[in-house]
Scaffold this active site. Structure first.
Site, PDB file in Angstrom:
ATOM      1  N   CYS A 112       0.808  -1.217   0.000  1.00  0.00           N
ATOM      2  CA  CYS A 112       0.000   0.000   0.000  1.00  0.00           C
ATOM      3  C   CYS A 112       0.846   1.273   0.000  1.00  0.00           C
ATOM      4  CB  CYS A 112      -0.955  -0.012   1.182  1.00  0.00           C
ATOM      5  SG  CYS A 112      -2.057  -1.445   1.186  1.00  0.00           S
ATOM      6  N   HIS A 252      -2.506   6.751   2.614  1.00  0.00           N
ATOM      7  CA  HIS A 252      -3.060   5.494   2.117  1.00  0.00           C
ATOM      8  C   HIS A 252      -4.501   5.372   2.598  1.00  0.00           C
ATOM      9  CE1 HIS A 252      -4.043   1.407   1.511  1.00  0.00           C
ATOM     10  NE2 HIS A 252      -3.764   1.012   2.730  1.00  0.00           N
ATOM     11  N   ASN A 282     -10.437   0.108   0.184  1.00  0.00           N
ATOM     12  CA  ASN A 282      -8.972   0.127   0.231  1.00  0.00           C
ATOM     13  C   ASN A 282      -8.462  -0.443  -1.088  1.00  0.00           C
ATOM     14  OD1 ASN A 282      -6.266  -0.527   0.620  1.00  0.00           O
ATOM     15  ND2 ASN A 282      -6.532  -1.129   2.753  1.00  0.00           N
TER      16      ASN A 282
END
Length: 327
Positions: A112, A252, A282
């Protein structure tokens, strides 16, 4: 060192939207639980599209926005933890798809934090003066790596891609890159995906197998609230910047609650943060560039924008940008 500027920023999301209600049909969860714990309302899944397909869509958008031919690119980096294959690189497939015959291309894996690491790497190539123009894309099809019996992971993740084109700036006084700091805290257990089991013996039935995505939610939470927040504090202090001086923060897009924790730690309101995790989930390394594209499309031209990524590795890092000269 050669100054560097951003000349394009774009994103792409697959058409298929998966709501919390749909997931709750086969997972022991509910829309109320998912929203209250993560802030996520829905996500996009790539159906009959692979990572290179998503990345190619972004590449085409970037070239159109920058009014460039693919042959004018020197470098393509794709950050991903969900590549089409272990080899060839997804970036090589994108290079072929768009006809970037003069560009070298490779993948970068930093989970990520991938966009941060890839952007920092591309910056070095351009700032060295040896290359003029680089395309950096983060693309993820997280859905193909999910264990759909594991609600602790599945409800978080979605698919998407986004990226930028950066190039050498003839005006040496206008450099979009102000500072960066990349870090690694080696830990293979908190987050992992696609582990390949080594041979235990030589036999005809041997065949490679990959495992599904896994994360230890509590350990991830502690990593972000302890290590990542301390990293941001140190990064800003080293560059003599107070949090209140930041015009925009893009972290993130892990989940909304973690972003709220970071905002509270910095003493900033959520109006300083660009968010898309509520609508797309996500998207791993694609989250930051998706939000960056969203901000620029809205007309934001921040002079001090903080990008902070964190993920498996454990990898984390930050870049401070000046985007006031983005066209």
């Amino acid at each position: 060192m050669t100054a560097v500027k951003f000349i394009a920023s774009a994103g792409y999301l697959p058409n298929r939207i998966v709501t919390n209600e749909e997931l709750s049909q086969f997972l022991e969860t509910s829309d109320e639980w998912i929203v209250s714990h993560t802030g996520i309302k829905q996500r996009h899944y790539a159906i009959d599209e692979n990572t290179s397909d998503l990345a190619t869509r972004v590449a085409e958008k970037l070239l159109q926005q920058a009014n460039l031919k693919a042959t004018e690119l020197d470098l393509i980096i794709v950050s991903t933890i969900t590549p089409d294959a272990l080899t060839p690189a997804t970036a090589a497939i994108v290079q072929r798809n768009i006809g970037a015959t003069d560009a070298f291309a490779y993948d970068l894996s930093a989970a990520c934090a991938g966009f941060i690491f890839a952007l920092a790497t591309a910056h070095k190539f351009i700032s060295s003066g040896a290359y003029r123009r680089a395309m950096v894309i983060s693309a993820e099809t997280n859905s193909k790596m999910m264990d759909f019996t594991d609600r602790t992971s599945t409800v978080f993740f979605g698919d998407g891609a986004a990226g930028v084109i950066i190039e050498a700036n003839a005006d040496s006084a206008k450099d979009a890159f102000l500072a960066e700091k990349l870090c690694t805290l080696g830990n293979a257990e908190v987050i992992h995906s696609g582990r390949v089991v080594p041979l235990s013996e030589v036999k005809a039935t041997n065949y490679p197998k990959l495992d599904a995505f896994y994360q230890d939610g509590r350990a991830v939470y502690n990593f972000v609230t302890d290590e990542v927040t301390a990293h941001i504090d140190q990064f800003l202090a080293e560059n003599e910047i107070k949090p209140t001086e930041l015009d925009l923060v893009i972290t993130h897009q892990a989940n909304l609650r973690l972003i709220e924790k970071i905002a509270a730690h910095l003493g900033l309101g959520m109006d300083k943060f660009m968010i898309d995790v509520d609508e797309v989930g996500n998207t791993s390394s694609a989250g930051i560039p998706l939000c960056l594209a969203k901000a620029l499309q809205q007309g934001k031209r921040p002079q001090k924008v903080l990008l902070t990524g964190f993920g498996a590795g454990l990898a984390y890092g930050s870049i401070l940008l000046d985007l006031s000269n983005f066209a």
